[in-house]
Design an enzyme around this catalytic site. Structure first.
Site, PDB file in Angstrom:
ATOM      1  N   ARG A  43      -4.646 -42.030   7.588  1.00 17.69           N
ATOM      2  CA  ARG A  43      -6.048 -42.465   7.495  1.00 17.69           C
ATOM      3  C   ARG A  43      -6.160 -43.980   7.317  1.00 17.69           C
ATOM      4  NH1 ARG A  43      -9.415 -37.436   4.839  1.00 17.69           N
ATOM      5  NH2 ARG A  43      -9.958 -36.656   6.897  1.00 17.69           N
ATOM      6  N   LYS A 204      -9.839 -17.972   7.997  1.00 12.68           N
ATOM      7  CA  LYS A 204     -11.086 -17.205   7.957  1.00 12.68           C
ATOM      8  C   LYS A 204     -12.014 -17.501   9.127  1.00 12.68           C
ATOM      9  CE  LYS A 204     -11.485 -17.246   2.935  1.00 12.68           C
ATOM     10  NZ  LYS A 204     -12.307 -17.816   1.865  1.00 12.68           N
ATOM     11  N   GLY A 356      -7.801 -30.182   9.470  1.00 12.97           N
ATOM     12  CA  GLY A 356      -6.777 -30.769   8.606  1.00 12.97           C
ATOM     13  C   GLY A 356      -5.403 -30.136   8.758  1.00 12.97           C
TER      14      GLY A 356
HETATM   15  P1  ADP Z   1      -7.608 -26.210   9.766  1.00 19.48           P
HETATM   16  O1  ADP Z   1      -7.439 -26.963   8.468  1.00 19.48           O
HETATM   17  O2  ADP Z   1      -6.713 -26.732  10.841  1.00 19.48           O
HETATM   18  O3  ADP Z   1      -9.051 -26.101  10.182  1.00 19.48           O
HETATM   19  P2  ADP Z   1      -7.676 -23.676   8.418  1.00 19.48           P
HETATM   20  O4  ADP Z   1      -7.876 -24.381   7.125  1.00 19.48           O
HETATM   21  O5  ADP Z   1      -8.791 -22.910   8.995  1.00 19.48           O
HETATM   22  O6  ADP Z   1      -7.103 -24.705   9.503  1.00 19.48           O
HETATM   23  O7  ADP Z   1      -6.483 -22.632   8.283  1.00 19.48           O
HETATM   24  C1  ADP Z   1      -5.262 -22.944   7.737  1.00 19.48           C
HETATM   25  C2  ADP Z   1      -4.805 -21.897   6.769  1.00 19.48           C
HETATM   26  O8  ADP Z   1      -4.743 -20.615   7.375  1.00 19.48           O
HETATM   27  C3  ADP Z   1      -3.432 -22.196   6.273  1.00 19.48           C
HETATM   28  O9  ADP Z   1      -3.481 -22.369   4.874  1.00 19.48           O
HETATM   29  C4  ADP Z   1      -2.618 -20.961   6.657  1.00 19.48           C
HETATM   30  O10 ADP Z   1      -1.688 -20.577   5.673  1.00 19.48           O
HETATM   31  C5  ADP Z   1      -3.681 -19.910   6.798  1.00 19.48           C
HETATM   32  N1  ADP Z   1      -3.230 -18.797   7.651  1.00 19.48           N
HETATM   33  C6  ADP Z   1      -3.093 -18.774   8.974  1.00 19.48           C
HETATM   34  N2  ADP Z   1      -2.622 -17.591   9.400  1.00 19.48           N
HETATM   35  C7  ADP Z   1      -2.457 -16.818   8.304  1.00 19.48           C
HETATM   36  C8  ADP Z   1      -2.011 -15.487   8.082  1.00 19.48           C
HETATM   37  N3  ADP Z   1      -1.624 -14.702   9.090  1.00 19.48           N
HETATM   38  N4  ADP Z   1      -2.014 -15.036   6.819  1.00 19.48           N
HETATM   39  C9  ADP Z   1      -2.402 -15.828   5.792  1.00 19.48           C
HETATM   40  N5  ADP Z   1      -2.825 -17.092   5.934  1.00 19.48           N
HETATM   41  C10 ADP Z   1      -2.856 -17.592   7.171  1.00 19.48           C
HETATM   42 MG    MG Z   2      -7.746 -26.376   6.410  1.00 23.74          MG
END
Ligand code: ADP
Ligand code: MG
Length: 398
Positions: A43, A204, A356
């Site tokens: 950043r 989610k 992130g």
């Molecule tokens: P980003 O930050 O890229 O938007 P998210 O915050 O939506 O991504 O998702 C990341 C999280 O999703 C991580 O902490 C990861 O551990 C969790 N995750 C992904 N797949 C699974 C799974 N099958 N079971 C549990 N957690 C998961």
């Molecule tokens: Mg995230």
């Protein structure tokens, strides 16, 4: 040249005169710290072009940011001091660091024209930052002649240093980072080169409902992995064992699938999973189908899925990826995310990464430089894709 945005225009730093002016430069220096040291300086690196430009043009820069969530109170844990140290190293020059972002100390420093670069202490040490208190915003704007914003990751926030302050400063512009983000993200909502694919993962769907709805109006192919996939699979009656899913989102998942069908959008779901009895990964194994046995949870998608996704990403002209394919923080469940990052890196297309965790996954896979654009925005990037009228942008329009 000012650029058009939502039927209005936004000025860039190249459109304004900053020489000898006191410039409030709002950046997003919310960097991770470990033992009081910046552990990832992305950043900071991202705002250097704007900062160097301002200094070369002889502006007197008052750099400001938040860091973490100190909840309106000074807290040494969230001090920007480590950022001052790293920035000073990166620029090979001294930086004046203040112990408060407003008040007599700052006022005094601004009276001396030899003070060219000041970094203010964490804006969120004052409650007025997040409540957008006009008195606090006016206090920040004291002696300021120009406002420059490059805090892309915070542009969706209606905070004093993002929106409030702009009412008290006559000249406003965006820096190079915001321009770069807009240049890459706007085509995703206006005219992506087709076919356009979106790869979604993460924990989610409830976090991403609105963005999924918007993306569905634009994409040609949608790939769904990560824990998010389980709500869809469950909605289709497929056994998912003890995998993470959201019961209250089942109806919504069905709606998305119906809508995709009526729009003739193909949705690609995982074909196999890396499963374990619990999240500690003890006795991890691979399924050979989409079905997860009772008592097991899917923590990553499997190798067949990566091959399948990679095959169907061929020929794509634009791809946006958000959300890891599995619980990538815990090896071996980072395998598919890393493999997918490498696979996307090889495609001859516009490749944009947002979110992130996705950004750090791509970084860990060592393929960041092969992507067209790695958005610094996290939540702001997803908000932008839902509706680009972010508060921090609208306030800069004229
Ligand atoms: P980003 O930050 O890229 O938007 P998210 O915050 O939506 O991504 O998702 C990341 C999280 O999703 C991580 O902490 C990861 O551990 C969790 N995750 C992904 N797949 C699974 C799974 N099958 N079971 C549990 N957690 C998961
Ligand atoms: Mg995230």
């Amino acid at each position: 040249m000012p650029f058009a945005f939502q039927n209005k225009t936004i000025q860039t730093i190249e459109d304004i005169d900053v020489a000898d002016k006191i410039v409030f430069f709002r950046a997003d220096l919310n960097t991770p710290l470990e033992n009081g040291v910046v552990s990832n300086d992305t950043r900071i690196t991202e705002i250097l072009p704007t900062l160097k430009y301002l200094l070369e043009k002889n502006a007197r820069v008052v750099l400001a940011s938040h860091l973490g969530r100190p909840e309106g109170k000074p807290n040494p844990k969230y001090s920007l001091m480590p950022v001052a140290d790293r920035l000073s190293e990166m620029l090979s020059r001294d930086i004046i660091f203040t112990d408060d972002c407003i008040g007599d100390g700052v006022k005094k420093l601004l009276q001396n024209p030899n003070n060219k670069l000041i970094l203010l202490e964490n804006l969120r040490f004052h409650p007025g930052e997040e409540t957008n208190d006009p008195d606090f915003a006016q206090e920040l704007a004291k002696s300021i002649q120009v406002y420059v914003c490059d805090a892309f990751g915070t542009l969706h926030r209606d905070h004093a240093s993002i929106t409030g302050i702009t009412k008290f400063v006559p000249v406003k512009a965006v820096g190079f980072l915001v321009q770069k983000e807009l240049q890459h993200l706007l085509p995703l909502i206006s005219q992506p080169k087709r076919p356009y694919a979106v790869v979604l993962g993460g924990a989610k769907i409830s976090d991403k409902i609105k963005v999924v709805e918007q993306l569905l109006k634009k994409v040609d192919r949608l790939f769904i992995g990560g824990a998010m996939a389980f709500t869809f699979l469950k909605a289709n009656g497929i056994p998912i064992g003890t995998s993470l899913y959201e019961e209250h989102m089942i109806a919504y998942a069905k709606k998305i699938m119906n809508e995709a069908e009526s729009r003739k959008i193909s949705i690609f779901f995982p074909r196999d999973f890396h499963i374990a009895k619990d999240i500690n990964g003890t006795s991890a194994t691979m399924t050979d189908s989409i079905r997860i046995p009772d008592g097991w949870m899917g923590l990553d998608v499997g190798p067949k899925t990566i091959t399948y996704f990679s095959e169907h990403l061929q020929g794509i002209k634009t791809v946006f990826w958000n959300g890891p394919m599995g619980m990538f923080e815990k090896p071996p469940f980072d395998t598919a995310t890393t493999a997918l990052a490498k696979s996307i890196a090889k495609i001859d297309a516009t490749k944009i990464i947002g979110g992130g965790d996705s950004v750090s996954a791509v970084d860990r896979a060592g393929v960041s430089s092969e992507m067209t654009h790695i958005s610094t925005g996290g939540g702001a990037t997803l908000k932008f894709l839902q509706d680009p009228r972010l508060k921090g942008l609208m306030t800069l329009c004229s």
